[in-house]
Write an enzyme that holds these catalytic residues in place. Sequence first.
Site, PDB file in Angstrom:
ATOM      1  N   GLU A 113      -3.844   4.830   7.588  1.00  0.00           N
ATOM      2  CA  GLU A 113      -5.064   3.640   7.002  1.00  0.00           C
ATOM      3  C   GLU A 113      -4.666   2.423   7.963  1.00  0.00           C
ATOM      4  OE1 GLU A 113      -3.750   1.807   3.103  1.00  0.00           O
ATOM      5  OE2 GLU A 113      -5.127  -0.152   3.373  1.00  0.00           O
ATOM      6  N   HIS A 164      15.783  -1.283  -8.816  1.00  0.00           N
ATOM      7  CA  HIS A 164      14.463  -2.157  -8.821  1.00  0.00           C
ATOM      8  C   HIS A 164      13.894  -0.533  -9.629  1.00  0.00           C
ATOM      9  CE1 HIS A 164      13.550  -5.958  -7.616  1.00  0.00           C
ATOM     10  NE2 HIS A 164      15.243  -5.345  -6.813  1.00  0.00           N
ATOM     11  N   GLY A 173      16.236 -10.948 -13.156  1.00  0.00           N
ATOM     12  CA  GLY A 173      16.242 -10.766 -13.793  1.00  0.00           C
ATOM     13  C   GLY A 173      17.668 -10.248 -14.944  1.00  0.00           C
ATOM     14  N   GLU A 201      11.206  -0.165 -10.907  1.00  0.00           N
ATOM     15  CA  GLU A 201       9.420   0.148 -10.867  1.00  0.00           C
ATOM     16  C   GLU A 201       9.389   0.958  -9.354  1.00  0.00           C
ATOM     17  OE1 GLU A 201      11.183  -2.423 -10.494  1.00  0.00           O
ATOM     18  OE2 GLU A 201      10.408  -3.701  -8.828  1.00  0.00           O
ATOM     19  N   PRO A 254     -24.640  -6.172   5.234  1.00  0.00           N
ATOM     20  CA  PRO A 254     -22.854  -6.262   5.853  1.00  0.00           C
ATOM     21  C   PRO A 254     -22.551  -5.573   5.833  1.00  0.00           C
ATOM     22  CG  PRO A 254     -23.442  -7.687   3.693  1.00  0.00           C
ATOM     23  CD  PRO A 254     -24.363  -6.637   4.047  1.00  0.00           C
ATOM     24  N   GLU A 285      -6.473  -9.210  16.052  1.00  0.00           N
ATOM     25  CA  GLU A 285      -4.910  -8.514  15.969  1.00  0.00           C
ATOM     26  C   GLU A 285      -5.294  -6.515  16.214  1.00  0.00           C
ATOM     27  OE1 GLU A 285      -6.204 -11.122  13.791  1.00  0.00           O
ATOM     28  OE2 GLU A 285      -3.778 -12.613  14.013  1.00  0.00           O
ATOM     29  N   GLN A 289     -24.000  -2.368   7.414  1.00  0.00           N
ATOM     30  CA  GLN A 289     -24.759  -2.013   8.478  1.00  0.00           C
ATOM     31  C   GLN A 289     -24.457  -3.181  10.015  1.00  0.00           C
ATOM     32  OE1 GLN A 289     -29.021  -2.593   8.610  1.00  0.00           O
ATOM     33  NE2 GLN A 289     -29.369  -2.108   6.596  1.00  0.00           N
ATOM     34  N   CYS A 318      16.304  -7.204 -11.769  1.00  0.00           N
ATOM     35  CA  CYS A 318      17.448  -7.139 -10.514  1.00  0.00           C
ATOM     36  C   CYS A 318      17.802  -9.016 -10.343  1.00  0.00           C
ATOM     37  CB  CYS A 318      16.723  -7.040  -8.888  1.00  0.00           C
ATOM     38  SG  CYS A 318      17.639  -7.709  -7.946  1.00  0.00           S
ATOM     39  N   ASP A 324       1.019  -1.083   0.250  1.00  0.00           N
ATOM     40  CA  ASP A 324       0.178  -0.355   0.136  1.00  0.00           C
ATOM     41  C   ASP A 324       0.981   1.219   0.037  1.00  0.00           C
ATOM     42  OD1 ASP A 324      -2.427  -0.591  -0.569  1.00  0.00           O
ATOM     43  OD2 ASP A 324      -2.385  -1.385   1.889  1.00  0.00           O
TER      44      ASP A 324
HETATM   45  N1  GLN Z   1      17.374 -13.685  -5.390  1.00  0.00           N
HETATM   46  C1  GLN Z   1      18.082 -11.998  -6.296  1.00  0.00           C
HETATM   47  C2  GLN Z   1      19.606 -11.896  -4.972  1.00  0.00           C
HETATM   48  O1  GLN Z   1      19.321 -11.616  -3.479  1.00  0.00           O
HETATM   49  C3  GLN Z   1      17.585 -11.134  -6.511  1.00  0.00           C
HETATM   50  C4  GLN Z   1      16.902 -10.616  -6.136  1.00  0.00           C
HETATM   51  C5  GLN Z   1      15.537  -9.533  -6.149  1.00  0.00           C
HETATM   52  O2  GLN Z   1      15.334  -9.734  -7.594  1.00  0.00           O
HETATM   53  N2  GLN Z   1      15.262  -8.216  -5.195  1.00  0.00           N
HETATM   54  O3  GLN Z   1      20.294 -11.025  -5.385  1.00  0.00           O
END
Ligand code: GLN
Length: 529
Positions: free
Chosen positions: A141, A502, A379, A504, A191, A150, A193, A377, A71
Amino acid sequence: MSKYIFVTGGVLSGLGKGVSTSSIGLLLKSRGLQVTAIKIDPYLNCDAGTMNPYQHGEVFVLDDGGEVDMDLGNYERFLDVDLSKDHNITTGKIYKSVIEKERRGDYLGVTVQIIPHVTDEIKSSIKRIAEKNQANVVIVEIGGTVGDIESMPFLEAIRQLHQELGDENCIFVHTTLVPVVSAVGEPKTKPTQHSVKELRTIGIQPDVIVARSDEPLSDAIRRKISLFCDVPTEAVISNPNVRLIYEVPMIFERQGLTELILKQLHLQPRGKDFQAWNAFVESAVNPSSRLKIAIVGKYTQLQDSYISYTEALIHAGAALHSGIDVHWIEAEQFSEAQMQGVDGLIVPVGFGSRGHEGKIEAIRYARTREVPFLGICYGFQLATVEFGRNVLGLKGANSTEFGATPHPIIDLMPEQHDVMEKGATMRLGAYPVVIERGTMAHRLYGETLIHERHRHRWEVNPKYIKELETNGLKYSGKSTDGRRMEILELASHPYFVASQFHPEFKSRPTQPRPLFTGLVQACLARKKH
Ligand code: GLN
């Protein structure tokens, strides 16, 4: 002083509470207010880093290396802010801190209890963030569903906060579900209510109800919820199905939610600016072309496992007026036939050996057939392995993550050898990367020094770099000392790019990340030919 909006969830999970929270944040931010957001996760883990994505979806990584709930990814994307790990409060963190204080003697002489010690710890963790961020509004949140054992201490803590701060400084937003069950197609409010009743037993009366449903709520249903749950009709907000989550803020805005919040909290808006956001949404919802991009992963049964990838693709696609259809391929079942009609390939994050051979096959396919490819990573590491095996002819080359190999092309980072604990011990968070001029990476970033987020223990083994580079694999991005490989690319390929980091995690709706834009661009160019 900061104002607080507490978002709770009723009926069941998966109602888009995180998107509602993010949308409210965006609406207030677009009125010129300083907004921040906190996610409370009522589990005993200290952070999300030790859980697999099938538990709660992707593990999101922040600049400061925090491994947090997904999130927070939505908060960063909607609010366009960089958060810190303190913005994700878990039961584990709270108890750890309370127990440490007890051992230190901070509570000397008294019995340490959930009320007041745990609830005080929760309240001060929330207030600390508010102060540190100098926020006009803090949205909190609370994960889980009202009634869960919990979440009790957290709900009690926010009840106390409301008691201390008063109505004009706190708003409770409760998210529920209005399902249609019968063949008659009648939407059911029961639900909702019940869920509000449950909330009231803990002393919380919601100010706003956000109701998820397939279709927009009728006025009659809104009135019914209003009557039974004791909230004004205009505070019953409909949250119907949308094509893209990015449409939700405007749906709330049109129902007057922003005005309602501003009024109750006595907040003075400073302007109103939705222009860039709306342009992005328009382009994302009505693209002029579509691309099919394959993601070869091992958690493809739960697409939330890769949410930052799909969002980064939407952002990059929107900038180039293209919609993206993600084609999920389970790594262990990879076959070339599944690449039929695919415009581009992503090999994402991964841990452990399961599915790695399928991913290597997919990379080989993309490299030899000139399919645009982005590796991230795991990849990136597997793209190096594939090149080692099939271009350098190093038979059995592999990552030592999967066991012994004659050619450890990917190896554990030296500083990881003595690491025994698993929690928060990877190379985590933002690190600088130096980009070589004249490369694809340089063209995409337009800079020679960038910062991207990391999460890994393995790296390209320095012993193989020379041989890999003389055979055509270019490491165009490196750590500042030049020792650690961060970006690879192939000059002889239209788009074969991978990163140890990363990208992304830093993609934002109106600021797509260069490596994703590059992929989409290359896919569009290939499709034209
Ligand atoms: N498992 C790999 C590492 O630890 C790649 C990690 C990942 O893709 N974030 O280096």
